[in-house]
Design a protein around this motif. Structure first.
Motif, PDB file in Angstrom:
ATOM      1  N   THR A  87       0.840  -1.184   0.000  1.00 53.59           N
ATOM      2  CA  THR A  87       0.000   0.000   0.000  1.00 53.59           C
ATOM      3  C   THR A  87       0.879   1.239   0.000  1.00 53.59           C
ATOM      4  O   THR A  87       1.835   1.322   0.768  1.00 53.59           O
ATOM      5  N   ASP A  88       0.564   2.196  -0.849  1.00 49.61           N
ATOM      6  CA  ASP A  88       1.291   3.462  -0.875  1.00 49.61           C
ATOM      7  C   ASP A  88       0.953   4.233   0.394  1.00 49.61           C
ATOM      8  O   ASP A  88      -0.215   4.494   0.665  1.00 49.61           O
ATOM      9  N   THR A  91      -0.970   7.916  -0.444  1.00 51.07           N
ATOM     10  CA  THR A  91      -2.313   7.930  -1.008  1.00 51.07           C
ATOM     11  C   THR A  91      -3.225   6.867  -0.419  1.00 51.07           C
ATOM     12  O   THR A  91      -4.447   6.990  -0.493  1.00 51.07           O
ATOM     13  N   LYS A  93      -3.468   3.883  -1.615  1.00 50.38           N
ATOM     14  CA  LYS A  93      -3.904   3.006  -2.705  1.00 50.38           C
ATOM     15  C   LYS A  93      -3.006   1.774  -2.771  1.00 50.38           C
ATOM     16  O   LYS A  93      -1.832   1.818  -2.414  1.00 50.38           O
ATOM     17  N   LYS A  94      -3.559   0.680  -3.266  1.00 45.50           N
ATOM     18  CA  LYS A  94      -2.804  -0.556  -3.452  1.00 45.50           C
ATOM     19  C   LYS A  94      -1.897  -0.415  -4.661  1.00 45.50           C
ATOM     20  O   LYS A  94      -2.270   0.193  -5.665  1.00 45.50           O
ATOM     21  N   TYR A 100      -0.322   1.855  -9.673  1.00 46.26           N
ATOM     22  CA  TYR A 100      -1.481   1.654  -8.823  1.00 46.26           C
ATOM     23  C   TYR A 100      -2.415   0.635  -9.476  1.00 46.26           C
ATOM     24  O   TYR A 100      -2.522   0.562 -10.697  1.00 46.26           O
ATOM     25  N   ARG A 101      -3.106  -0.139  -8.644  1.00 45.85           N
ATOM     26  CA  ARG A 101      -4.049  -1.126  -9.170  1.00 45.85           C
ATOM     27  C   ARG A 101      -5.173  -0.465  -9.949  1.00 45.85           C
ATOM     28  O   ARG A 101      -5.651  -1.012 -10.939  1.00 45.85           O
ATOM     29  N   GLU A 102      -5.586   0.732  -9.520  1.00 44.06           N
ATOM     30  CA  GLU A 102      -6.648   1.452 -10.229  1.00 44.06           C
ATOM     31  C   GLU A 102      -6.225   1.772 -11.663  1.00 44.06           C
ATOM     32  O   GLU A 102      -7.022   1.656 -12.594  1.00 44.06           O
TER      33      GLU A 102
END
Length: 155
Positions: A87-88, A91, A93-94, A100-102
Motif C-alpha cells: 500500500t502506498d 495515497t 492506494k494498493k 497503482y491497481r486502479e
C-alpha cells in the motif's frame, strides 16, 4: 526527553520466544569519514501474546512502562502493512510493482483484459497456503547442526 510512548515502525522477523515477536528497526547512521549514511539495524522483542504479526509484516511497537522480561521491552500496537499487500503510504492506494491497481484496471478497460491476467479482487488473503508453501506460521527454532534432515522452521 522521555522516550516513553515513542512509536517505532519495523519489520517482524522470525522469533523463537513465546508470546513475543522480534522486530527489526532500520535506521540510517552517518559515517563522518565518508560523509555517507549506512543502514543500521536494531532488534527489539515486542510482547505479542495473540501472535498478531507474522514474519515480514510491518508493525508499530510502543515501549512498555516497565520491562516484562530482560529482553521484552516493547509491545506490538498494530500491523500497519501485512506482507504481500503493498500500500502506498501517502495515497493509501494498493500498488503492483510501480503502478497503482486502479491505473491497471483502467488500462484493462480501455485495451481489454488479458485472459492470463491476475485478478486481485478474487485473490484469497494471506494464509491460504500455510503448511504447503507459506511457513511463516510455524514455530521457529535455532539450528545447531547440519544432520541432513529437512528443517524448514530453523533460524
Amino acid at each position: 526527553m522521555s522516550r516513553r510512548g515513542l512509536l517505532l515502525m519495523g519489520q517482524c522477523m522470525p522469533c523463537i520466544k513465546q508470546n513475543a515477536s522480534k522486530i527489526r528497526i532500520r535506521r540510517m547512521e552517518m559515517d563522518k569519514n565518508l560523509n555517507m549514511y549506512f543502514k543500521k539495524d536494531e532488534f527489539y522483542f515486542a510482547h505479542d501474546p495473540q501472535k498478531v504479526c507474522k514474519t515480514g509484516d510491518v508493525v508499530l511497537i510502543r515501549e512498555l512502562p516497565e520491562r516484562l522480561t530482560r529482553l521484552i521491552t516493547h509491545a506490538v500496537e498494530k500491523v500497519v502493512y501485512p506482507l504481500g499487500d503493498i500500500t502506498d503510504p501517502l495515497t493509501g492506494k494498493k500498488v503492483v510493482v510501480g503502478k497503482y491497481r486502479e491505473d491497471i484496471e483502467m488500462a484493462n478497460q480501455l485495451f481489454g483484459k488479458s485472459s492470463k491476467a491476475f485478478d486481485y479482487e478474487k485473490a484469497p488473503p494471506r494464509g491460504r497456503l500455510e503448511g504447503t508453501k507459506d511457513f511463516t506460521h510455524g514455530e521457529t527454532y535455532i539450528k545447531y547442526h547440519e544432520d541432513g534432515k529437512d528443517q524448514p522452521f530453523a533460524v
